[in-house]
Design an enzyme around this catalytic site. Structure first.
Site, PDB file in Angstrom:
ATOM      1  N   LYS A 145       0.842  -1.197   0.000  1.00 36.63           N
ATOM      2  CA  LYS A 145       0.000   0.000   0.000  1.00 36.63           C
ATOM      3  C   LYS A 145       0.873   1.241   0.000  1.00 36.63           C
ATOM      4  O   LYS A 145       1.787   1.377   0.820  1.00 36.63           O
ATOM      5  CB  LYS A 145      -0.920   0.007   1.220  1.00 36.63           C
ATOM      6  CG  LYS A 145      -1.965   1.115   1.177  1.00 36.63           C
ATOM      7  CD  LYS A 145      -2.879   1.061   2.376  1.00 36.63           C
ATOM      8  CE  LYS A 145      -3.992   2.086   2.220  1.00 36.63           C
ATOM      9  NZ  LYS A 145      -3.500   3.451   2.008  1.00 36.63           N
ATOM     10  N   LYS A 170      23.253   5.660  11.481  1.00 35.40           N
ATOM     11  CA  LYS A 170      23.779   5.097  10.244  1.00 35.40           C
ATOM     12  C   LYS A 170      24.110   3.618  10.342  1.00 35.40           C
ATOM     13  O   LYS A 170      24.328   2.973   9.320  1.00 35.40           O
ATOM     14  CB  LYS A 170      25.037   5.857   9.815  1.00 35.40           C
ATOM     15  CG  LYS A 170      24.816   7.327   9.499  1.00 35.40           C
ATOM     16  CD  LYS A 170      26.086   7.957   8.964  1.00 35.40           C
ATOM     17  CE  LYS A 170      27.214   7.922   9.968  1.00 35.40           C
ATOM     18  NZ  LYS A 170      28.458   8.550   9.464  1.00 35.40           N
ATOM     19  N   GLY A 171      24.209   3.085  11.565  1.00 40.33           N
ATOM     20  CA  GLY A 171      24.784   1.757  11.699  1.00 40.33           C
ATOM     21  C   GLY A 171      23.936   0.750  12.419  1.00 40.33           C
ATOM     22  O   GLY A 171      22.709   0.873  12.523  1.00 40.33           O
ATOM     23  N   ASP A 217      33.343   0.160  16.963  1.00 37.39           N
ATOM     24  CA  ASP A 217      33.499   0.953  18.183  1.00 37.39           C
ATOM     25  C   ASP A 217      33.302   0.057  19.404  1.00 37.39           C
ATOM     26  O   ASP A 217      32.176  -0.303  19.757  1.00 37.39           O
ATOM     27  CB  ASP A 217      32.494   2.093  18.179  1.00 37.39           C
ATOM     28  CG  ASP A 217      32.673   3.045  19.347  1.00 37.39           C
ATOM     29  OD1 ASP A 217      33.533   2.763  20.202  1.00 37.39           O
ATOM     30  OD2 ASP A 217      31.946   4.058  19.405  1.00 37.39           O
ATOM     31  N   ALA A 244      17.566  11.761  18.764  1.00 34.77           N
ATOM     32  CA  ALA A 244      17.334  13.174  18.476  1.00 34.77           C
ATOM     33  C   ALA A 244      17.837  13.505  17.078  1.00 34.77           C
ATOM     34  O   ALA A 244      18.698  14.367  16.894  1.00 34.77           O
ATOM     35  CB  ALA A 244      18.020  14.039  19.524  1.00 34.77           C
TER      36      ALA A 244
END
Length: 859
Positions: free
Chosen positions: A274, A731-732, A783, A801
């Site tokens: 849809k 992003k990850g 990281d 945020a």
């Protein structure tokens, strides 16, 4: 299927074998099936003995000019349609749609493909030479990342072909062609090689000269007639069973879908995702194109970029049925994004998905079956570039219930199911039905309350529907307005004010206090979570105005004969206190403080286990995500200590919460991100989880991030450690390892650092454990620093945020093949995902009993 059909298929085939890689997206059988060799002069499909690593680039003027890149591999030519042609500027990405394999003889093909044939148009050999792959081309092709050197007449140096996740509605794989920075590269200020070199290597002619010589400039009807006379048959989609000669209609009342509680079963249905945009008919009559709304209004001027591309199709006459949308970066259509593009954009983001063909070149197709109409439409659009402005709305023919569940889990709106064997019937009926992940419908604006946070802006809307010709109230909505929208609504509604309520019945005084009544003429589209027992909206969110809808036609949308009473839903606790509930926290989405509180209330059972009774670091944005934000690690003045506790962790001070009321107190304090320690208050010096944050550097695609997460998982599995995965909301991805709290912080961090170092050493071109920005370009930073004492990572199910109000969302490992970005899940779509999960992807997280391996084992 439209919008993410490729991802639904990927759920069933998440991995690619080497044999599958050799077959590619279309074998020579596909090449053979698409061509009539009694008409076209193209070489017949035949696998031949490889003669080396040859390549060819052919300039191809079909429905649109593009360049076909073909690489010799395993006795065929692996083929990509490079929509804008190759660029010598490093890093400049060129979309390359993976097409069917071609026979080796095609490497020298040049000529005119007749009209009505697949790829009809002129083709010249623009470049030829040798390609030299780096590494194993079969393995690299399978994983979607080819690196090679071209030794051609015009193209030289190192190149990359990288498979992307693809966008909704795309039947073929999407790749990107990029030039490496070497001696053969050029800067953006240098001449474009496509403009410099325009002739054939074989004949020295331009594509226009070859076209003129081949007499390809005759019109489409004449070319089709020639093709028919040669073969006695036609691949043109005009020969459709049930088609009748007729005059192009000025407008056709559209077919509408009936809302159903569950998607239909059986093999006689076609299912499409849809879409969330404007339903639009495209009427093509000679050189004139009109775009008509579901009420027949001419909106051609509003969607001029779409009309311009439709003119380029060179179709004499047609009537398409489809939907114009704007997609977010995850490839999901968004009505609010469409409205923003209409107001302030240039129309560059418009996409027209065409899902039905009602008329073509003198023949009315409405009496034909849907299956035949869509087959004709597919053939008509076969040469259009994938990912372009005009797209064929694909479908799947599988179990509807399974598809709607997958669609909802992916954060989509739902599916449309259509009977394959039925003609096109105008109006609402049982031939088309819709199954939704969340409830949405149009409602009439009857009044408004001014904002308490912004001057001359709307704070909430009073809404209604018509029932037997009378307007009845259904509640209010106070979230979903950007500051700009709230201001424009105020301006529009303040000029429409009336003295008395437009509702047919008298309302209680509490429901009318402060309300400014307006003429009930504007229609708003709402997303909401259900209806209360007395017929009021639950947790509504404004999506935009529907200028294509008549207010008098807005009624409560029902699900067949099913009850409209919503299932029990969590409500905000009575002790929750929100000042300025209409304060906008995410400007681009219009999500308010009240909207965030409602969101956390609804998903409380999912998020609370990850944040209660832990030291917390908080990202506070009192003025919203676009204003000043700051990390808060300690208690602050005005803290409600009944709901948010001050705690001591050794010599450090922190804050913690114990329940939903504490979480909502964080909302009141403007907290948009919650970052818990990897340990509990009960045992703060012994971490009970590790987090590996995969942070992609510049130039790293999403597929590489997914592969990186899988590599971390495999590395941990070799050490007998079970891990879980979630989107970061950015992003990850985050790979999270549950632990029995036994190791110290130093031991846990050292172990995580060792994993990151081992992966970096094994694949230095893919990964780095160095935080420095220069080391991260083109690589994924693993990281491990999130695992030190006092270091934190964003919580599962916490908002971020960032633009779009994304949410860090746990997913199952097998789901990664369908996810397209780290911010795919958001406040707006997560609530539609959770009810459709058959199992919580992290259900076993708290049941895993494992410890950090000893040093000897780690080696």
């Amino acid at each position: 299927m439209v919008a993410a059909s490729s991802r639904l298929k990927a759920r069933r085939t998440p991995s690619r074998s080497r044999s599958a890689a050799k077959a590619g997206p279309g074998t020579l059988a596909t090449y053979q099936a698409k061509r009539d060799f009694s008409i076209t002069s193209e070489p017949k499909a035949k696998r031949a003995k490889s003669q080396g690593n040859r390549f060819v680039v052919q300039k191809h003027d079909a429905r649109r000019l593009h360049y076909d890149l073909r690489l010799e591999l395993d006795g065929v030519l692996k083929s990509w349609a490079v929509t804008r042609g190759p660029s010598l500027v490093p890093g400049e990405k060129r979309l390359s749609v993976h097409t069917e394999d071609h026979p080796l003889k095609y490497i020298d093909f040049e000529g005119v493909i007749p009209a009505g044939q697949y790829g009809g148009g002129t083709m010249i050999v623009w470049d030829q030479g040798r390609w030299i792959p780096e590494g194993d081309p079969h393995a690299d092709y399978a994983r979607g990342r080819l690196t090679f050197t071209l030794e051609g007449e015009r193209l030289k140096g190192k190149w990359h072909l990288v498979r992307t996740r693809g966008k909704p509605g795309e039947r073929n794989e999407q790749w990107l062609l990029l030039k490496s920075d070497d001696e053969a590269a050029r800067t953006s200020d240098d001449p474009d090689i496509l403009e410099e070199e325009t002739t054939s290597l074989k004949s020295g002619r331009t594509i226009e000269e070859l076209a003129a010589q081949g007499d390809i400039r005759v019109d489409h009807a004449a070319r089709e007639k020639v093709a028919r006379s040669k073969s006695g048959k036609s691949r043109r989609p005009s020969k459709v069973n049930g088609a009748k000669k007729g005059i192009l209609p000025a407008f056709v009342e559209p077919a509408l879908a009936q809302l159903v509680e569950s998607a239909p079963k059986g093999g006689n249905w076609l299912h499409e995702i849809k879409l969330d945009g404007y339903r639009m008919q495209a009427r093509i009559d000679g050189g004139e194109v009109k775009l008509l709304t579901r009420k027949g209004l001419d909106w051609t001027a509003k969607f001029k970029p779409i009309a311009n591309v439709l003119k380029e199709l060179k179709i004499p006459s047609a009537l398409f049925d489809g939907e114009i949308v704007v997609e977010d970066e995850a490839g999901v259509s968004s009505f609010s994004a469409l409205q923003q593009e209409l107001k302030g954009g240039k129309g560059e983001r418009f996409v027209y998905y065409v899902f039905d063909l009602l008329y073509l070149d003198g023949e009315d197709l409405r009496k034909a079956t849907l299956a035949d109409r869509k087959a004709a439409l597919r053939l008509l659009f076969d040469d259009l570039p994938q990912g372009g402005v005009i797209r064929f709305s694909d479908h799947l023919e599988e179990d509807g219930a399974t598809l709607v569940r997958h669609a909802c889990r992916m954060g989509l709106e739902g599916i449309i199911s259509k009977r394959a064997d039925q003609p096109y019937r105008s109006g609402r009926g049982d031939d088309w039905v819709k199954s939704k992940c969340t409830q949405r419908q149009e409602l009439v604006i009857a009044g408004y309350l001014p904002s308490s946070a912004i001057k001359k802006a709307v704070g909430s809307l009073v809404l209604g529907v018509y029932d037997a010709g009378k307007l009845i109230p259904v509640g209010r909505v106070g979230t979903g307005f950007t500051a700009e929208v709230a201001g424009s609504l105020y301006k529009a509604l303040s000029s429409m004010e009336i003295k008395a309520s437009p509702f047919a019945s008298k309302l209680p005084s509490a429901a009318t206090r402060g309300v400014k009544w307006v003429r009930p003429e504007l229609v708003a589209e709402l997303e909401f979570r259900g209806w209360t027992h007395d017929g009021m909206l639950r947790q509504g969110s404004f999506q935009g105005l529907r200028e294509d809808k008549d207010a008098r036609e807005v009624v409560r949308e029902t699900v067949g004969h099913a009850s409209q009473v919503a299932s029990p839903m969590a409500t905000i606790p009575e002790d929750a206190y929100l000042t300025h509930p209409d304060r906008v926290l995410w400007e681009d989405e219009g999500i308010t403080k009240l909207g965030l509180a409602e969101f956390y209330t609804e998903i409380a059972d999912w998020i609370l286990p990850h944040i209660v009774n832990r030291p917390l670091s908080l990202l506070r944005c009192p003025g919203g995500s676009q204003k000043e934000c700051f990390f808060q690690k300690h208690a602050w003045a005005g803290l409600d200590e009944d709901l948010i506790q001050r705690v001591r962790v050794g010599e450090d001070e922190a804050v913690a919460i114990q329940d939903l009321s504490g979480l909502l107190a964080l909302v009141q304090a403007g907290v948009l991100e919650i970052h818990p320690w990897g340990s509990t208050l009960k045992n703060p010096e012994k971490p009970d989880r590790l987090v590996f944050d995969l942070d992609p550097g510049e130039g790293v695609g999403w597929d590489a991030v997914v592969q990186g997460a899988n590599d971390v998982r495999d590395c941990l599995q070799d050490l007998d450690l079970v891990s879980f995965v979630k989107t970061s909301g950015g992003k990850g991805l985050h790979v999270v390892v549950p632990l029995h709290p036994k190791a110290s912080w130093d031991e846990a961090k050292a172990f995580a650092a060792g994993v990151a170092a081992a992966m970096t050493k094994a694949s230095p071109s893919l990964y780095t454990d160095t935080m420095a920005k220069r080391a991260r370009t083109g690589r994924i930073f693993i990281d491990y620093l999130r695992n030190g004492r006092g270091a934190t990572a964003v919580a599962a199910y916490s908002t971020r945020a960032r633009a779009g109000a994304p949410v860090s969302t746990p997913v199952a490992w097998e789901e990664l093949s369908t996810i397209r970005s780290g911010n795919q899940y958001r406040i707006s779509n997560l609530a539609g995902r959770l009810p459709h999960l058959q199992n919580d992807p992290w259900s076993e997280f708290g049941n895993i009993d494992q410890v950090v391996p000893k040093t000897k084992r780690r080696r």
